[in-house]
Every structure is written in structure tokens, then in C-alpha cells.
Write a protein that holds these residues in place. Structure first.
Motif, PDB file in Angstrom:
ATOM      1  N   TYR A 290     -34.021  60.201  41.183  1.00 18.94           N
ATOM      2  CA  TYR A 290     -33.471  61.527  40.904  1.00 18.94           C
ATOM      3  C   TYR A 290     -33.504  62.391  42.159  1.00 18.94           C
TER       4      TYR A 290
ATOM      5  N   GLY B   6     -25.921  57.800  30.573  1.00 18.94           N
ATOM      6  CA  GLY B   6     -25.604  56.520  31.180  1.00 18.94           C
ATOM      7  C   GLY B   6     -24.713  55.629  30.337  1.00 18.94           C
TER       8      GLY B   6
ATOM      9  N   CYS C 108     -25.477  67.706  32.613  1.00 18.74           N
ATOM     10  CA  CYS C 108     -25.595  66.310  33.036  1.00 18.74           C
ATOM     11  C   CYS C 108     -24.198  65.685  33.077  1.00 18.74           C
TER      12      CYS C 108
ATOM     13  N   GLY D 151     -22.251  59.478  33.004  1.00 15.82           N
ATOM     14  CA  GLY D 151     -22.777  58.377  33.799  1.00 15.82           C
ATOM     15  C   GLY D 151     -24.106  58.655  34.459  1.00 15.82           C
ATOM     16  N   HIS D 152     -24.642  59.864  34.276  1.00 15.48           N
ATOM     17  CA  HIS D 152     -25.889  60.252  34.929  1.00 15.48           C
ATOM     18  C   HIS D 152     -26.970  60.591  33.905  1.00 15.48           C
ATOM     19  N   ARG D 153     -28.139  60.912  34.439  1.00 21.02           N
ATOM     20  CA  ARG D 153     -29.264  61.425  33.654  1.00 21.02           C
ATOM     21  C   ARG D 153     -29.716  62.744  34.284  1.00 21.02           C
ATOM     22  N   MET D 154     -30.214  63.627  33.458  1.00 19.99           N
ATOM     23  CA  MET D 154     -30.741  64.895  33.941  1.00 19.99           C
ATOM     24  C   MET D 154     -32.089  65.160  33.282  1.00 19.99           C
TER      25      MET D 154
ATOM     26  N   ARG E  47     -31.338  65.614  38.765  1.00 21.50           N
ATOM     27  CA  ARG E  47     -30.211  64.775  38.340  1.00 21.50           C
ATOM     28  C   ARG E  47     -30.349  63.407  38.976  1.00 21.50           C
ATOM     29  N   SER E  48     -29.934  62.381  38.244  1.00 21.89           N
ATOM     30  CA  SER E  48     -30.013  61.020  38.777  1.00 21.89           C
ATOM     31  C   SER E  48     -29.066  60.852  39.950  1.00 21.89           C
ATOM     32  N   ASN E  49     -29.464  59.992  40.882  1.00 19.40           N
ATOM     33  CA  ASN E  49     -28.666  59.744  42.089  1.00 19.40           C
ATOM     34  C   ASN E  49     -27.437  58.899  41.776  1.00 19.40           C
TER      35      ASN E  49
ATOM     36  N   ASN F 256     -29.597  61.643  28.796  1.00 20.30           N
ATOM     37  CA  ASN F 256     -29.172  60.341  29.309  1.00 20.30           C
ATOM     38  C   ASN F 256     -27.723  60.095  28.915  1.00 20.30           C
TER      39      ASN F 256
END
Length: 268
Positions: A10, A187, A87, A90-93, A266-268, A185
């Protein structure tokens, strides 16, 4: 001081570690310090103020929210983050805080109701969206000095259409600082498999899937839209185990809330 820790996979996108001079107000470029009367629908009796007697920095990297009682009137503080984040697909926060609730004995905290939560930004950005249509994440809340919190999702189409999903009672050691978080999530490739996850000290204790809500529009409001964080201590509560203050309810930080940081990742 406890700056927001690094989270593997993240990036930190917004935070406050409450650095500043002892006795000063929290950073008002990051927080709206609310001035308002009580929400009587929740059985609250406090008035929220911008006084440093109710919200102030410790001088060592913590926020103190402190209920006060003077001339028969309860006052306290509510801080609303000026930044609202969402978010992306496709990502996570992750929205996370390290905090400690009041440590006075239970019989001295009747009616005290601390919380770390978030509201959907549509409630305040001119889109004429009310609660619960905006969505609400209750990440940490307890009352009466009890040793449990409930994680709750509030949502609905507005007006009397109020729906919710809630966790079982999650116990914690009152005397210690704890890390409370909610993870969005996104994703999965379809909204039905997306999740909101509640975490305590790195352990997931509750989850709501898109399929649990069962409506793509409602799920989008609580998982795809921007939310802003809130920290407050109410006095007077309709929370389970709560109630009204009494002649033993004690003012001061032992009935308050200490927060070392709040952070969005936030996810990379």
C-alpha cells in the motif's frame, strides 16, 4: 509519537499524526471541528464545540477529545476529515486509526460514546443525498466504558429505508491503544465479490460482501464512493449498553478518546 506505519503493498495517501504544540487545536487544514447541538435522535445531550478544552493536541503526537460538564451542560468534540477518498476498481483501500478509549471505571462513564467512523461524501458535496443513502462505516464505537465495539455498515435509499449489517461484539482491552481499520477490497472483477472488512490489531473480525447487500446501486454507494473520517465522543447514547450520563459520570480524558494517527492507504 506514533506516525502511521508502512503497510506492505500500500501507499499512504492521507494522514494526520497530530503533531503540534500541546494544548493547540487539531490541524484545521485537515479537519472540520464541528460546532453543533446534540443529535437528539441518538439520545445525545452534548454540544460540540471548537474549544481546546474539548479537542486539543497532546504535544507528543496525539489528539485528545475530552468531554466536559459545566453548569449542567455537557460539551465535547467532533472532527470530520476535510479529505474524502475512494477505492478505485481493481484496488484496495484502508482507513485506519490507532486509538484508546476512556480508561475510567465503567461506573464513571455512563453515557460516554466514543467513535471512529466515516460517512459517504455525497452527504456534504451538494448532491442532495441524505443519511443513510450516503452510507456509513462504523469502524470503532463503544459506550459506557464497556470493553467491546461493534462494526456496522449503514446504507439504504434514504428516508425510512435504512438497512444495516453488523458484527458480533468485538472485545478489546480498554487500557491499551488499538489499531482499528476498515478495508475496501475492489480486487474482484464483479461487485458481488467485493468486500468491506473490519480489522482490529491486524485481525479481521467482520466482513460484508457485495452479494450480502445484493443491490449494485446500494453497494456502489458504500464501496465505490468517497468517504471522510470522523472522530468524536458523544454524551448520551442509544448504543447497546449505553444510556444517559448520571451524577457519577466523570469529565476528563479518562472519559475521552486519545488518537495517535488516522490514515488512508491505497494498494499499489
Amino acid at each position: 509519537m506514533s506516525p502511521p506505519p508502512a503497510q506492505s503493498g500500500y501507499s499512504l495517501v492521507w494522514s494526520d499524526d497530530f503533531a503540534g504544540s500541546a494544548g493547540s487545536l487539531p490541524n484545521q487544514s485537515k479537519w472540520n471541528i464541528v460546532s453543533s447541538g446534540p443529535n437528539q435522535g441518538n439520545q445525545e445531550v452534548q454540544t460540540y464545540t471548537q474549544s481546546t478544552s474539548n479537542s486539543s493536541l497532546s504535544g507528543s503526537g496525539a489528539l485528545h477529545i475530552t468531554p466536559q460538564h459545566d453548569n449542567g451542560q455537557w460539551t465535547s468534540a467532533r472532527l470530520e476529515g476535510k479529505e474524502a477518498l475512494n477505492c478505485p476498481a481493481g484496488h484496495r483501500m484502508l482507513l485506519q486509526a490507532e486509538l484508546r478509549s476512556g480508561t475510567f471505571p465503567v461506573n464513571q462513564q455512563s453515557g460516554i460514546w466514543p467513535a471512529f467512523w466515516a460517512l459517504g461524501n455525497d452527504i456534504r458535496n451538494g448532491k442532495n443525498v441524505s443519511w443513510p443513502q450516503c452510507g456509513e462505516w462504523d469502524i470503532f464505537e463503544n459506550a459506557h466504558g464497556a470493553d467491546f465495539s461493534l462494526g456496522t455498515l449503514h446504507y439504504g435509499r434514504g428516508g425510512s429505508d435504512h438497512l444495516s449489517k453488523g458484527s458480533a461484539r468485538q472485545t478489546f482491552q480498554v487500557e491499551s491503544f488499538h489499531t482499528w481499520a476498515i478495508k475496501v477490497n475492489r480486487g474482484p472483477s464483479n461487485w458481488q465479490d467485493e468486500t468491506l472488512e473490519w480489522w482490529l490489531d491486524g485481525n479481521k473480525f467482520f466482513q460484508v460482501k457485495g452479494s450480502d447487500v445484493g443491490d449494485g446501486e446500494l453497494w456502489g454507494r458504500v464501496a465505490h464512493k468517497s468517504f471522510f473520517p470522523i472522530l468524536n465522543v458523544a454524551v448520551g447514547s442509544n448504543f447497546p449498553g449505553g444510556g444517559q450520563p448520571d451524577d457519577k459520570t466523570t469529565t476528563g480524558l479518562g472519559s475521552g478518546l486519545q488518537v495517535n494517527y488516522v490514515a488512508f492507504y491505497r494498494s499499489n
